[in-house]
Design a protein around this motif. Structure first.
Motif, PDB file in Angstrom:
ATOM      1  N   VAL A  92       4.418  -8.850  -1.379  1.00  0.00           N
ATOM      2  CA  VAL A  92       5.790  -9.288  -1.637  1.00  0.00           C
ATOM      3  C   VAL A  92       6.402  -9.941  -0.410  1.00  0.00           C
ATOM      4  O   VAL A  92       6.857 -11.097  -0.452  1.00  0.00           O
ATOM      5  CB  VAL A  92       6.660  -8.098  -2.099  1.00  0.00           C
ATOM      6  CG1 VAL A  92       8.118  -8.521  -2.214  1.00  0.00           C
ATOM      7  CG2 VAL A  92       6.150  -7.551  -3.418  1.00  0.00           C
ATOM      8  N   PHE A  93       6.428  -9.194   0.721  1.00  0.00           N
ATOM      9  CA  PHE A  93       7.084  -9.723   1.907  1.00  0.00           C
ATOM     10  C   PHE A  93       6.257 -10.831   2.558  1.00  0.00           C
ATOM     11  O   PHE A  93       6.807 -11.842   2.986  1.00  0.00           O
ATOM     12  CB  PHE A  93       7.326  -8.594   2.921  1.00  0.00           C
ATOM     13  CG  PHE A  93       8.463  -7.693   2.556  1.00  0.00           C
ATOM     14  CD1 PHE A  93       9.749  -7.966   2.985  1.00  0.00           C
ATOM     15  CD2 PHE A  93       8.251  -6.571   1.770  1.00  0.00           C
ATOM     16  CE1 PHE A  93      10.799  -7.141   2.648  1.00  0.00           C
ATOM     17  CE2 PHE A  93       9.302  -5.729   1.424  1.00  0.00           C
ATOM     18  CZ  PHE A  93      10.581  -6.023   1.870  1.00  0.00           C
ATOM     19  N   GLY A  94       4.939 -10.616   2.636  1.00  0.00           N
ATOM     20  CA  GLY A  94       4.100 -11.616   3.284  1.00  0.00           C
ATOM     21  C   GLY A  94       4.079 -12.937   2.550  1.00  0.00           C
ATOM     22  O   GLY A  94       4.095 -14.005   3.157  1.00  0.00           O
ATOM     23  N   GLY A 145       3.551 -12.452   8.681  1.00  0.00           N
ATOM     24  CA  GLY A 145       2.703 -11.411   8.119  1.00  0.00           C
ATOM     25  C   GLY A 145       2.214 -10.448   9.178  1.00  0.00           C
ATOM     26  O   GLY A 145       2.188  -9.231   8.978  1.00  0.00           O
ATOM     27  N   SER A 146       1.831 -10.967  10.332  1.00  0.00           N
ATOM     28  CA  SER A 146       1.377 -10.108  11.432  1.00  0.00           C
ATOM     29  C   SER A 146       2.548  -9.356  12.052  1.00  0.00           C
ATOM     30  O   SER A 146       2.409  -8.202  12.474  1.00  0.00           O
ATOM     31  CB  SER A 146       0.682 -10.952  12.508  1.00  0.00           C
ATOM     32  OG  SER A 146      -0.452 -11.613  11.984  1.00  0.00           O
ATOM     33  N   SER A 190      -4.298   4.907  10.579  1.00  0.00           N
ATOM     34  CA  SER A 190      -5.549   4.178  10.824  1.00  0.00           C
ATOM     35  C   SER A 190      -6.000   3.422   9.583  1.00  0.00           C
ATOM     36  O   SER A 190      -6.431   2.256   9.662  1.00  0.00           O
ATOM     37  CB  SER A 190      -6.644   5.157  11.268  1.00  0.00           C
ATOM     38  OG  SER A 190      -6.263   5.865  12.431  1.00  0.00           O
ATOM     39  N   ILE A 191      -5.892   4.078   8.426  1.00  0.00           N
ATOM     40  CA  ILE A 191      -6.282   3.426   7.170  1.00  0.00           C
ATOM     41  C   ILE A 191      -5.368   2.240   6.883  1.00  0.00           C
ATOM     42  O   ILE A 191      -5.817   1.177   6.429  1.00  0.00           O
ATOM     43  CB  ILE A 191      -6.247   4.433   6.006  1.00  0.00           C
ATOM     44  CG1 ILE A 191      -7.318   5.511   6.207  1.00  0.00           C
ATOM     45  CG2 ILE A 191      -6.455   3.728   4.665  1.00  0.00           C
ATOM     46  CD1 ILE A 191      -7.268   6.619   5.184  1.00  0.00           C
ATOM     47  N   MET A 192      -4.087   2.403   7.172  1.00  0.00           N
ATOM     48  CA  MET A 192      -3.139   1.321   6.907  1.00  0.00           C
ATOM     49  C   MET A 192      -3.383   0.125   7.821  1.00  0.00           C
ATOM     50  O   MET A 192      -3.250  -1.022   7.394  1.00  0.00           O
ATOM     51  CB  MET A 192      -1.712   1.834   7.064  1.00  0.00           C
ATOM     52  CG  MET A 192      -1.303   2.816   5.982  1.00  0.00           C
ATOM     53  SD  MET A 192       0.402   3.303   6.138  1.00  0.00           S
ATOM     54  CE  MET A 192       1.214   1.741   5.899  1.00  0.00           C
ATOM     55  N   LEU A 193      -3.722   0.387   9.075  1.00  0.00           N
ATOM     56  CA  LEU A 193      -4.050  -0.720   9.977  1.00  0.00           C
ATOM     57  C   LEU A 193      -5.283  -1.468   9.482  1.00  0.00           C
ATOM     58  O   LEU A 193      -5.332  -2.699   9.534  1.00  0.00           O
ATOM     59  CB  LEU A 193      -4.276  -0.197  11.391  1.00  0.00           C
ATOM     60  CG  LEU A 193      -3.027   0.156  12.201  1.00  0.00           C
ATOM     61  CD1 LEU A 193      -3.411   0.799  13.522  1.00  0.00           C
ATOM     62  CD2 LEU A 193      -2.185  -1.088  12.442  1.00  0.00           C
ATOM     63  N   ALA A 194      -6.267  -0.714   8.998  1.00  0.00           N
ATOM     64  CA  ALA A 194      -7.467  -1.345   8.444  1.00  0.00           C
ATOM     65  C   ALA A 194      -7.116  -2.156   7.197  1.00  0.00           C
ATOM     66  O   ALA A 194      -7.639  -3.262   6.992  1.00  0.00           O
ATOM     67  CB  ALA A 194      -8.511  -0.282   8.117  1.00  0.00           C
ATOM     68  N   THR A 195      -6.223  -1.611   6.359  1.00  0.00           N
ATOM     69  CA  THR A 195      -5.792  -2.332   5.158  1.00  0.00           C
ATOM     70  C   THR A 195      -5.035  -3.597   5.525  1.00  0.00           C
ATOM     71  O   THR A 195      -5.244  -4.663   4.928  1.00  0.00           O
ATOM     72  CB  THR A 195      -4.881  -1.425   4.301  1.00  0.00           C
ATOM     73  OG1 THR A 195      -5.586  -0.227   3.965  1.00  0.00           O
ATOM     74  CG2 THR A 195      -4.465  -2.145   3.023  1.00  0.00           C
ATOM     75  N   ALA A 196      -4.166  -3.498   6.541  1.00  0.00           N
ATOM     76  CA  ALA A 196      -3.375  -4.659   6.956  1.00  0.00           C
ATOM     77  C   ALA A 196      -4.263  -5.779   7.476  1.00  0.00           C
ATOM     78  O   ALA A 196      -3.970  -6.962   7.264  1.00  0.00           O
ATOM     79  CB  ALA A 196      -2.374  -4.238   8.035  1.00  0.00           C
ATOM     80  N   SER A 197      -5.372  -5.406   8.139  1.00  0.00           N
ATOM     81  CA  SER A 197      -6.278  -6.424   8.685  1.00  0.00           C
ATOM     82  C   SER A 197      -6.953  -7.241   7.588  1.00  0.00           C
ATOM     83  O   SER A 197      -7.485  -8.329   7.860  1.00  0.00           O
ATOM     84  CB  SER A 197      -7.329  -5.761   9.573  1.00  0.00           C
ATOM     85  OG  SER A 197      -8.183  -4.925   8.805  1.00  0.00           O
ATOM     86  N   GLU A 216      -4.142 -11.438  10.301  1.00  0.00           N
ATOM     87  CA  GLU A 216      -4.841 -11.240  11.572  1.00  0.00           C
ATOM     88  C   GLU A 216      -3.996 -10.347  12.478  1.00  0.00           C
ATOM     89  O   GLU A 216      -2.817 -10.618  12.707  1.00  0.00           O
ATOM     90  CB  GLU A 216      -5.088 -12.581  12.250  1.00  0.00           C
ATOM     91  CG  GLU A 216      -5.830 -12.459  13.574  1.00  0.00           C
ATOM     92  CD  GLU A 216      -6.044 -13.802  14.229  1.00  0.00           C
ATOM     93  OE1 GLU A 216      -6.526 -13.823  15.375  1.00  0.00           O
ATOM     94  OE2 GLU A 216      -5.723 -14.827  13.601  1.00  0.00           O
ATOM     95  N   ILE A 217      -4.593  -9.273  12.980  1.00  0.00           N
ATOM     96  CA  ILE A 217      -3.871  -8.331  13.824  1.00  0.00           C
ATOM     97  C   ILE A 217      -4.416  -8.403  15.243  1.00  0.00           C
ATOM     98  O   ILE A 217      -5.622  -8.326  15.464  1.00  0.00           O
ATOM     99  CB  ILE A 217      -4.008  -6.889  13.303  1.00  0.00           C
ATOM    100  CG1 ILE A 217      -3.429  -6.782  11.892  1.00  0.00           C
ATOM    101  CG2 ILE A 217      -3.298  -5.908  14.230  1.00  0.00           C
ATOM    102  CD1 ILE A 217      -3.605  -5.408  11.281  1.00  0.00           C
TER     103      ILE A 217
END
Length: 253
Positions: A38-40, A56-57, A119-126, A130-131
């Motif tokens: 939605v936001f991205g 997005g990042s 940790s899971i959310m950071l992996a999902t965001a990637s 690009e993080i």
């Protein structure tokens, strides 16, 4: 220190998480994915960059912090409230377990769950954007401090609450709005001068700003102030928890 007591409480709470994986892990990850969609997509198509970082990042630290705060509070508050509700809290109070050991067990488990979720959310965001993590050790430090501090805060709420409605009031009506208004999805510098001043009274702003600095070296306030605020909140929560156990507030009465 009774390490066996701490381990018993800790592993019992962690086992409860394994029994509720859909609620504990899947639901927050799904919510984060929807935020990115939605936001991205919707807002990101109109706001290309914020302070030189793609939108997005830019929102990744804010989204992670949003979930960390709410989940830390939820896990810790329910963890101590449920024994009160069922009456099993008296088994803990009558056992050779000190208040500090009980707090370490409950809060440690809640903080561990939040760290795993983060940790899971950071992996999902990637998977969506690009993080870049400029200071990984500082990022982990902020994650740990935030999880412990707000797990302590949730522990306080769990002791204070005497029904399930009160258990949800502060996370839903106070913490979540503060996170949304604390620069999670925008920079405070984008606001008019008056609202920039008002935003400085929002404590969540300092958490999000410091956490975002560890990623992109940008923030709405200085890193030193962000660290000072989270440490102050941590010490304050420790003081309140110590007072609650010393007086027996909503525990022995």
């Amino acid at each position: 220190m009774n390490l066996n007591a701490i381990k018993a409480i800790y592993f019992f709470e962690m086992a409860r998480t394994r029994r509720t994986l859909m609620q504990s892990i899947a639901s927050p990850v799904l919510s984060t994915s929807l935020y990115f969609i939605v936001f991205g997509s919707a807002i990101g198509s109109r706001i290309q960059e914020v302070n030189g970082v793609s939108y997005g990042s830019f929102i990744v630290p804010g989204l992670v912090m949003l979930s960390l705060l709410t989940e830390s509070i939820s896990n810790a508050s329910f963890g101590i409230y449920f024994p009160k509700f069922t009456g099993t809290i008296y088994e803990i109070l009558s056992a050779p377990v000190s208040s500090m050991e009980a707090v370490i067990g409950f809060v440690g488990a809640a903080a561990t769950k939040s760290l795993i979720l983060g940790s899971i959310m950071l992996a999902t965001a990637s998977l969506f954007v690009e993080i870049k993590i400029a200071h990984p050790f500082l990022m982990v430090f902020f994650l740990i401090l935030t999880c412990i501090s707000f797990s302590l805060f949730g522990f306080i709420i769990g002791i204070w609450a005497d029904n399930f409605e009160k258990l949800q009031v502060i996370p839903m009506l106070v913490i979540t709005p503060l996170v949304f208004l604390g620069g999670s999805f925008y920079s405070a510098n984008m606001l008019p001068p008056f609202w920039q001043t008002v935003t400085l009274f929002n404590p969540i702003l300092y958490l999000v700003s410091g956490f975002r600095w560890s990623f992109y070296e940008i923030g709405d306030v200085s890193l030193e102030i962000s660290l000072a605020m989270i440490l102050f909140f941590l010490v304050s929560c420790l003081g309140v928890v110590a007072w609650m156990f010393k007086t027996g507030y909503h525990i022995k009465k």
